[in-house]
Scaffold this active site. Structure first.
Site, short mmCIF file in Angstrom:
data_model
loop_
_atom_site.label_atom_id
_atom_site.label_comp_id
_atom_site.label_asym_id
_atom_site.label_seq_id
_atom_site.Cartn_x
_atom_site.Cartn_y
_atom_site.Cartn_z
N ARG A 237 0.84 -1.19 0.00
CA ARG A 237 0.00 0.00 0.00
C ARG A 237 0.88 1.24 0.00
NH1 ARG A 237 -3.13 -3.07 -1.52
NH2 ARG A 237 -5.21 -3.61 -0.71
N GLU A 266 -3.67 7.39 -6.10
CA GLU A 266 -3.73 6.68 -7.37
C GLU A 266 -5.01 7.02 -8.12
OE1 GLU A 266 -1.25 2.77 -5.70
OE2 GLU A 266 -3.40 2.63 -6.04
N HIS A 285 0.32 -0.01 -10.16
CA HIS A 285 -0.51 -0.87 -9.30
C HIS A 285 -1.04 -2.08 -10.06
CE1 HIS A 285 -3.18 -0.75 -5.46
NE2 HIS A 285 -2.94 -1.99 -5.82
#
Length: 319
Positions: A237, A266, A285
């Site tokens: 994270r 993000e 990601h």
């Protein structure tokens, strides 16, 4: 029964299908949903699926027919689970679907930092090998993993799988976890607290959840505990790492490199300090996003909903 998928594109950009869920009820799938669109799209829905679209109290209170929220991920902080529980709304998640893929990405980042495969390949296609007076060359340091130490912050399923792969590379393992499981079968392993893990590790890999106590865990002070030859990896994270502090550490040689798959915001701002950091790999990601992992996620989502409808809910996060 009306079923709404608020942001289905990242899970299924077209290479999977929604047939399993569609066979259960009246399915409405949206690629993306803004906060302003949630209530209108979910009006009358008993079931909502979300990945990253926030479902907070002020939204949920406008959806009186809602009975079930399925999170299309492992992390569920996008849902106000306490409010959902107070209204009798079940919230489920999908644990464990991406373990193999995240481990694979962890080592993809690490091996790129060690071998610079893409950078060297680029030089070949730019003509440097053809023009070289020697049969080989390397533009960046090449690093062997055998005998190095990897410190793994978070020693759950993913962390333990990372340890297994690291062992295959001949690495030594230092683990950090809130609850220390029996690792007596690992001859190259020891537990340590954070300062010791950081100071002894050649590679530090983050695999812990985002909790208040792990937010900003990697900061100027803790980065200063690391070797100046060490690498930092984060496939967990983004907010676990203070990005400005990491950028400064990379640019001033406090550590040697970083491989990052997650950021604090993000999609990120163009002004994110890591975009100008030295020897920093950043991927968008995608550690979770292999087709195999997404297929497992989809299958579990369907099973979660079916189990709930049978009166035996599983993977509930707000019991």
């Amino acid at each position: 029964m009306k079923i709404v998928v608020l942001d289905g594109y990242t899970l299924n950009p077209g290479d999977l299908n929604w047939d399993g869920i569609g066979g259960i009820g009246d399915l409405h799938v949206f690629d993306r949903t803004s906060e302003q669109e949630i209530v209108e799209r979910c009006k009358g829905a008993e079931v909502i699926f979300t990945n990253k679209t926030p479902l907070k109290e002020h939204i949920l209170e406008q959806l009186p027919k809602l009975k079930y929220i399925g999170v299309l991920a492992t992390g569920y902080n996008v849902v106000d689970i306490d409010y959902a529980k107070s209204k009798g709304v079940i919230v489920t998640n999908v644990p464990g679907y991406g373990t193999a893929s995240v481990v694979q990405m962890t080592f993809a980042l690490l091996l790129e930092l060690c071998q610079h495969v893409q950078r060297h390949s680029d030089t070949v296609f730019e003509g440097e090998w053809s023009a070289s007076p020697d049969f080989c060359y390397w533009k960046y340091p090449l690093i062997e993993l055998e005998g190095k130490t990897i410190g793994i912050i978070g020693f759950g399923n993913i962390g333990q799988k990372v340890a297994e792969v690291a062992t295959a590379f001949g690495m030594n393992i230092i683990g950090l976890a809130r609850h220390q499981s029996d690792q007596s079968g690992r001859k190259n392993f020891r537990w340590a607290q954070l300062p010791e893990l950081l100071s002894y590790s050649d590679v530090v890999s983050i695999h812990c959840p985002l909790f208040p106590e792990t937010k900003d865990l990697i900061n100027k002070k803790t980065l200063g505990m690391m070797k100046n030859s060490a690498f930092l990896l984060n496939t967990s994270r983004g907010p676990i790492v203070v990005e400005q502090d990491l950028a400064e550490a990379l640019n001033t040689g406090v550590i040697a490199g970083a491989g990052i798959d997650v950021l604090s915001v993000e999609p990120p701002s163009e002004s994110n300090p890591l975009f100008k950091a030295k020897n920093c790999l950043i991927t968008p990601h995608i550690a979770w996003a292999t087709k195999e992992a997404r297929s497992r996620l989809m299958e579990t989502v369907e099973k979660n909903l079916s189990s709930y409808l049978k009166g035996k809910p599983v993977n509930v996060v707000n019991n």
